[in-house]
Scaffold this motif. Structure first.
Motif, PDB file in Angstrom:
ATOM      1  N   VAL A  59       0.837  -1.197   0.000  1.00 45.64           N
ATOM      2  CA  VAL A  59       0.000   0.000   0.000  1.00 45.64           C
ATOM      3  C   VAL A  59       0.872   1.247   0.000  1.00 45.64           C
ATOM      4  CG1 VAL A  59      -1.885  -1.171   1.170  1.00 45.64           C
ATOM      5  CG2 VAL A  59      -0.159   0.028   2.519  1.00 45.64           C
ATOM      6  N   ASP A  60       0.235   2.392  -0.245  1.00 43.50           N
ATOM      7  CA  ASP A  60       0.999   3.636  -0.195  1.00 43.50           C
ATOM      8  C   ASP A  60       1.216   4.067   1.255  1.00 43.50           C
ATOM      9  OD1 ASP A  60      -0.951   6.045   0.535  1.00 43.50           O
ATOM     10  OD2 ASP A  60      -2.063   4.667  -0.737  1.00 43.50           O
ATOM     11  N   SER A  61       2.088   5.032   1.426  1.00 45.01           N
ATOM     12  CA  SER A  61       2.495   5.443   2.770  1.00 45.01           C
ATOM     13  C   SER A  61       1.372   6.093   3.567  1.00 45.01           C
ATOM     14  CB  SER A  61       3.687   6.409   2.674  1.00 45.01           C
ATOM     15  OG  SER A  61       3.457   7.419   1.702  1.00 45.01           O
ATOM     16  N   GLN A  62       0.243   6.389   2.932  1.00 44.32           N
ATOM     17  CA  GLN A  62      -0.907   6.940   3.655  1.00 44.32           C
ATOM     18  C   GLN A  62      -1.785   5.834   4.251  1.00 44.32           C
ATOM     19  OE1 GLN A  62      -0.875  10.192   3.873  1.00 44.32           O
ATOM     20  NE2 GLN A  62       0.686  10.541   2.314  1.00 44.32           N
ATOM     21  N   LEU A  63      -1.484   4.574   3.909  1.00 45.44           N
ATOM     22  CA  LEU A  63      -2.297   3.439   4.384  1.00 45.44           C
ATOM     23  C   LEU A  63      -1.431   2.399   5.090  1.00 45.44           C
ATOM     24  CD1 LEU A  63      -4.760   2.649   1.414  1.00 45.44           C
ATOM     25  CD2 LEU A  63      -5.350   3.597   3.652  1.00 45.44           C
ATOM     26  N   ASP A  64      -0.409   2.853   5.801  1.00 43.99           N
ATOM     27  CA  ASP A  64       0.601   1.934   6.292  1.00 43.99           C
ATOM     28  C   ASP A  64       0.356   1.351   7.676  1.00 43.99           C
ATOM     29  OD1 ASP A  64       0.973   4.261   7.645  1.00 43.99           O
ATOM     30  OD2 ASP A  64       3.104   4.482   7.211  1.00 43.99           O
ATOM     31  N   THR A  65      -0.853   1.497   8.213  1.00 48.37           N
ATOM     32  CA  THR A  65      -1.180   0.858   9.491  1.00 48.37           C
ATOM     33  C   THR A  65      -2.517   0.140   9.393  1.00 48.37           C
ATOM     34  OG1 THR A  65      -2.404   2.728  10.451  1.00 48.37           O
ATOM     35  CG2 THR A  65       0.000   2.723  10.738  1.00 48.37           C
ATOM     36  N   ILE A  66      -2.720  -0.799  10.282  1.00 43.38           N
ATOM     37  CA  ILE A  66      -3.955  -1.567  10.267  1.00 43.38           C
ATOM     38  C   ILE A  66      -5.147  -0.685  10.604  1.00 43.38           C
ATOM     39  CG2 ILE A  66      -3.910  -2.330  12.672  1.00 43.38           C
ATOM     40  CD1 ILE A  66      -4.835  -4.465   9.593  1.00 43.38           C
ATOM     41  N   ASP A  67      -4.943   0.356  11.413  1.00 42.35           N
ATOM     42  CA  ASP A  67      -6.034   1.279  11.749  1.00 42.35           C
ATOM     43  C   ASP A  67      -6.506   2.036  10.515  1.00 42.35           C
ATOM     44  OD1 ASP A  67      -6.318   0.638  14.396  1.00 42.35           O
ATOM     45  OD2 ASP A  67      -5.012   2.233  15.133  1.00 42.35           O
ATOM     46  N   LYS A  68      -5.566   2.493   9.694  1.00 40.49           N
ATOM     47  CA  LYS A  68      -5.935   3.224   8.482  1.00 40.49           C
ATOM     48  C   LYS A  68      -6.661   2.307   7.492  1.00 40.49           C
ATOM     49  CE  LYS A  68      -1.983   6.361   8.912  1.00 40.49           C
ATOM     50  NZ  LYS A  68      -0.680   6.767   8.330  1.00 40.49           N
ATOM     51  N   LEU A  69      -6.162   1.082   7.353  1.00 44.83           N
ATOM     52  CA  LEU A  69      -6.824   0.124   6.472  1.00 44.83           C
ATOM     53  C   LEU A  69      -8.216  -0.224   6.983  1.00 44.83           C
ATOM     54  CD1 LEU A  69      -3.836  -2.255   5.671  1.00 44.83           C
ATOM     55  CD2 LEU A  69      -5.050  -0.803   4.043  1.00 44.83           C
ATOM     56  N   LYS A  70      -8.338  -0.314   8.302  1.00 44.59           N
ATOM     57  CA  LYS A  70      -9.647  -0.597   8.901  1.00 44.59           C
ATOM     58  C   LYS A  70     -10.627   0.521   8.588  1.00 44.59           C
ATOM     59  CE  LYS A  70     -10.570   1.026  12.684  1.00 44.59           C
ATOM     60  NZ  LYS A  70     -10.529   1.558  14.067  1.00 44.59           N
ATOM     61  N   ASP A  71     -10.194   1.778   8.732  1.00 45.86           N
ATOM     62  CA  ASP A  71     -11.074   2.914   8.447  1.00 45.86           C
ATOM     63  C   ASP A  71     -11.522   2.907   6.990  1.00 45.86           C
ATOM     64  OD1 ASP A  71     -10.894   3.770  11.041  1.00 45.86           O
ATOM     65  OD2 ASP A  71      -9.340   5.272  10.650  1.00 45.86           O
ATOM     66  N   LEU A  72     -10.595   2.590   6.087  1.00 42.25           N
ATOM     67  CA  LEU A  72     -10.968   2.497   4.671  1.00 42.25           C
ATOM     68  C   LEU A  72     -11.951   1.361   4.464  1.00 42.25           C
ATOM     69  CD1 LEU A  72     -10.689   3.263   1.706  1.00 42.25           C
ATOM     70  CD2 LEU A  72      -8.647   1.811   1.585  1.00 42.25           C
ATOM     71  N   GLY A  73     -11.695   0.223   5.105  1.00 41.27           N
ATOM     72  CA  GLY A  73     -12.591  -0.923   4.976  1.00 41.27           C
ATOM     73  C   GLY A  73     -13.998  -0.620   5.466  1.00 41.27           C
ATOM     74  N   LEU A  74     -14.104   0.158   6.546  1.00 40.49           N
ATOM     75  CA  LEU A  74     -15.419   0.525   7.068  1.00 40.49           C
ATOM     76  C   LEU A  74     -16.179   1.398   6.075  1.00 40.49           C
ATOM     77  CD1 LEU A  74     -14.565   1.263  10.813  1.00 40.49           C
ATOM     78  CD2 LEU A  74     -15.840  -0.689   9.911  1.00 40.49           C
ATOM     79  N   GLU A  75     -15.462   2.284   5.379  1.00 40.61           N
ATOM     80  CA  GLU A  75     -16.117   3.124   4.374  1.00 40.61           C
ATOM     81  C   GLU A  75     -16.576   2.274   3.188  1.00 40.61           C
ATOM     82  OE1 GLU A  75     -16.848   6.472   4.730  1.00 40.61           O
ATOM     83  OE2 GLU A  75     -16.200   5.968   6.753  1.00 40.61           O
ATOM     84  N   LEU A  76     -15.723   1.380   2.730  1.00 45.15           N
ATOM     85  CA  LEU A  76     -16.082   0.519   1.600  1.00 45.15           C
ATOM     86  C   LEU A  76     -17.189  -0.459   1.986  1.00 45.15           C
ATOM     87  CD1 LEU A  76     -12.536  -0.311   0.130  1.00 45.15           C
ATOM     88  CD2 LEU A  76     -14.105   1.534  -0.492  1.00 45.15           C
ATOM     89  N   GLY A  77     -17.229  -0.830   3.271  1.00 45.22           N
ATOM     90  CA  GLY A  77     -18.235  -1.775   3.732  1.00 45.22           C
ATOM     91  C   GLY A  77     -19.649  -1.227   3.703  1.00 45.22           C
ATOM     92  N   LYS A  78     -19.793   0.086   3.589  1.00 46.21           N
ATOM     93  CA  LYS A  78     -21.123   0.697   3.528  1.00 46.21           C
ATOM     94  C   LYS A  78     -21.800   0.475   2.174  1.00 46.21           C
ATOM     95  CE  LYS A  78     -19.667   4.399   6.685  1.00 46.21           C
ATOM     96  NZ  LYS A  78     -19.411   5.865   6.820  1.00 46.21           N
ATOM     97  N   LEU A  79     -21.026   0.026   1.212  1.00 45.79           N
ATOM     98  CA  LEU A  79     -21.513  -0.097  -0.160  1.00 45.79           C
ATOM     99  C   LEU A  79     -22.338  -1.361  -0.355  1.00 45.79           C
ATOM    100  CD1 LEU A  79     -21.303   1.059  -3.073  1.00 45.79           C
ATOM    101  CD2 LEU A  79     -19.291  -0.413  -3.353  1.00 45.79           C
TER     102      LEU A  79
END
Length: 596
Positions: free
Chosen positions: A384-404
């Motif tokens: 991933v890019d350096s803006q997504l380099d922790t599990i917390d950041k990936l989790k937040d993205l996953g929660l947004e995508l999970g709304k779909l």
């Protein structure tokens, strides 16, 4: 005496050997019936408690000698309750053996036995203690596991090519890159093992601002594009500018000449006008491990396929595939459609739809085992890019995508045509008629599926701003600011409005205080007629019109404010944003379609 028998005398219950000493206010263990109570050492106490016990003992002695009279308070009484013992009362003798009749002391009815804690209360305390330990241990374990997942994540710099990361209150654009680099165990058998890899499968995933819909736009690897110069961070931390190239295949934007995913990101921005927020890179192992983690995905074939190049051998009909078989499925192309990359894209879109359905199924979401496997597989297989380099950041993205909802996830491909410069057709170029319409629809957050009824109502309300009477151009009073357009845009627009459109009551107000992505026209309610006229001249959409308040111009007269945003194309070019997606070939993630 062994450890289990310690504190036990004959058939006396060990709990009955603990006797209250009223002199000290403590329970004390009587190990032998013949031993005097005073010879049993009491528990350790602080100096203040010891002093209190001495004072209590002195008071008791006075009562025994008859010098003070009255009663002595029992120091072991529960708060709010006080029991009294008669003057002259001595330390109680050893309690009776089980089954023996109680021998009352002289002068009293018989002492009430000390109330023991029930087994139920002891069990509750014991269980509570265990649970507290388990919770603490689990929390520590969860922390260590999160740290373990963080250690799994591989990240590389975005080199300033992204927006700086996705936002929860805006539309999201994620660039998904599948590389054909043969890294990982067993992947060298596919040949070309020394390759640096290419952008073999690339999808720009756009998720709408309200999370009601999304569009997955596939970019053909053989599309002819211009790759811009890429400022790229090297392993030692220094930066190097990798020279761009014109009229080359899109897949050379990664791996070749030392290009990193940030170069692919810049190429996508150059091609579509859309700047991705983040990127994710998946290799062959990602396909194998992710499909295995969820227990396989369901795909369908309209005919038998036996492709020796990809190693896919499946019969007609539905199949659940995972691991090596899943990788073979997404790599095959000679046995589907026209045998080219565009046909393979359709197969990959079907596969991703199936994976999306499986990820959102209850079978996956309610299985801790699968979720842990997914976490392991995802963090190990993706870069991933350096803006997504922790599990917390990936989790937040996953929660947004999970709304779909998967029924509103549309898969489509950039419209292309065969390269007219080639006699033997090997590459493709943009369809200049429909491709810009697709890009514009995504830029303006337009859904490629039927939007909700509420969204239709909102769109109708915005469009209504354009309906109604319009003032003459000569009555329109407006000041123009540059809020992100090219330098000189405000000046050229002013000249065009005054000389060609008759909007003479206009002026150049310089630069706006902030940069805007979209051009806006702000006006007061009593200026609506003027706003509709200017919108018609400029080609503004209803969404660009912002009812608000007027300001005064340099002459002190009320005026509207036109702010030229990044979307401004030039004086005289329409800025009307599309409200409907173009009619292109597409599919949605909620349906199983059989590959031809």
């Amino acid at each position: 005496m062994d450890a289990q028998g310690r504190g036990r005398a004959d058939d006396i219950d060990p709990a009955d050997q603990w006797v209250l000493n009223p002199n000290t206010g403590e329970y004390e263990l009587r190990l032998s019936p013949s031993a005097p109570q005073s010879s049993v050492p009491g528990p350790r106490r602080s100096a203040s408690r010891a002093g209190a016990a001495s004072r209590a003992a002195g008071t008791s002695a006075q009562g025994a000698g008859g010098t003070t009279g009255g009663a002595v308070r029992n120091r072991s009484a529960a708060p709010g309750r006080e029991t009294r013992t008669a003057p002259g009362r001595e330390v109680p003798p050893q309690r009776r053996r089980r089954g023996a009749p109680e021998e009352p002391l002289p002068g009293r009815r018989g002492r009430r036995p000390v109330k023991k804690k029930s087994k139920a209360k002891k069990a509750v305390l014991w269980t509570g203690g265990i649970m507290a330990f388990v919770v603490v241990a689990a929390a520590a374990g969860a922390y260590l596991y999160i740290e373990h997942l963080n250690d799994n994540i591989q990240s590389v710099s975005d080199d300033g090519a992204s927006t700086g990361g996705f936002s929860k209150d805006k539309a999201i654009n994620i660039l998904l890159i599948g590389t054909d680099k043969r890294t990982g165990a067993g992947n060298d058998k596919y040949g070309d093992s020394g390759s640096a890899g290419h952008a073999d499968t690339t999808i720009l995933l756009h998720v709408s601002k309200d999370r009601s819909n999304a569009t997955a736009l596939s970019i053909p690897r053989d599309l002819i594009v211009d790759i811009p110069d890429c400022r790229t961070q090297q392993e030692d931390g220094s930066y190097k500018v990798i020279a761009g190239e014109s009229d080359v295949r899109f897949n050379t934007s990664l791996g070749q000449e030392g290009r990193t995913p940030s170069c692919t990101m810049r190429t996508v921005t150059e091609l579509t006008g859309i700047t991705p927020d983040n990127f994710m890179v998946a290799d062959f192992n990602a396909v194998k491990t992710l499909t295995t983690a969820v227990g396989g995905v369901e795909v369908c074939l309209a005919k038998d396929i036996n492709d020796p190049d990809s190693k896919l051998n499946l019969t007609k009909g539905e199949h659940v595939i995972e691991g090596e078989q899943a990788l073979a499925f997404v790599r095959t192309r000679h046995s589907v459609g026209f045998g080219g990359d565009l046909s393979r894209i359709g197969l990959q879109q079907q596969f991703l739809s199936a994976l999306m359905r499986k990820l959102k199924s209850n079978d996956t979401l309610t299985s801790p085992t699968k979720m842990i496997k997914l976490a392991e597989a995802g963090t190990k297989a993706l870069t991933v890019d350096s803006q997504l380099d922790t599990i917390d950041k990936l989790k937040d993205l996953g929660l947004e995508l999970g709304k779909l909802n998967t029924k509103n996830l549309t898969f489509t491909t950039i419209p292309v045509i065969d390269n007219p410069a080639e006699k033997v057709k090997a590459t493709v170029v943009l369809n200049e008629t429909t491709a810009p319409q697709v890009f514009e629809a995504i830029q303006n957050d337009v859904s490629f599926t039927e939007v909700k009824q509420q969204k239709k109502k909102e769109a109708a309300a915005v469009a209504a701003r354009l309906k109604g009477t319009k003032s003459d151009a000569s009555e329109v009073r407006v000041r123009i600011l540059n809020g992100g357009a090219k330098a000189g845009s405000a000046s050229s627009t002013l000249t065009w409005l005054q000389t060609e459109e008759g909007v003479e009551k206009s002026e150049n107000a310089g630069n706006a205080p902030a940069t805007l992505a979209k051009t806006t026209l702000e006006y007061a309610p009593d200026q609506a007629d003027q706003a509709r006229r200017l919108a018609a001249i400029m080609g503004l959409s209803g969404s660009a019109m912002k009812p608000g308040k007027s300001v005064t111009n340099s002459q002190g007269l009320p005026t509207m404010t036109l702010t030229l945003g990044k979307d401004f194309k030039g004086a005289g070019q329409s800025l009307t944003a599309p409200t409907k997606a173009p009619d292109v070939e597409k599919s949605t993630a909620d349906k199983v379609e059989c590959a031809q």
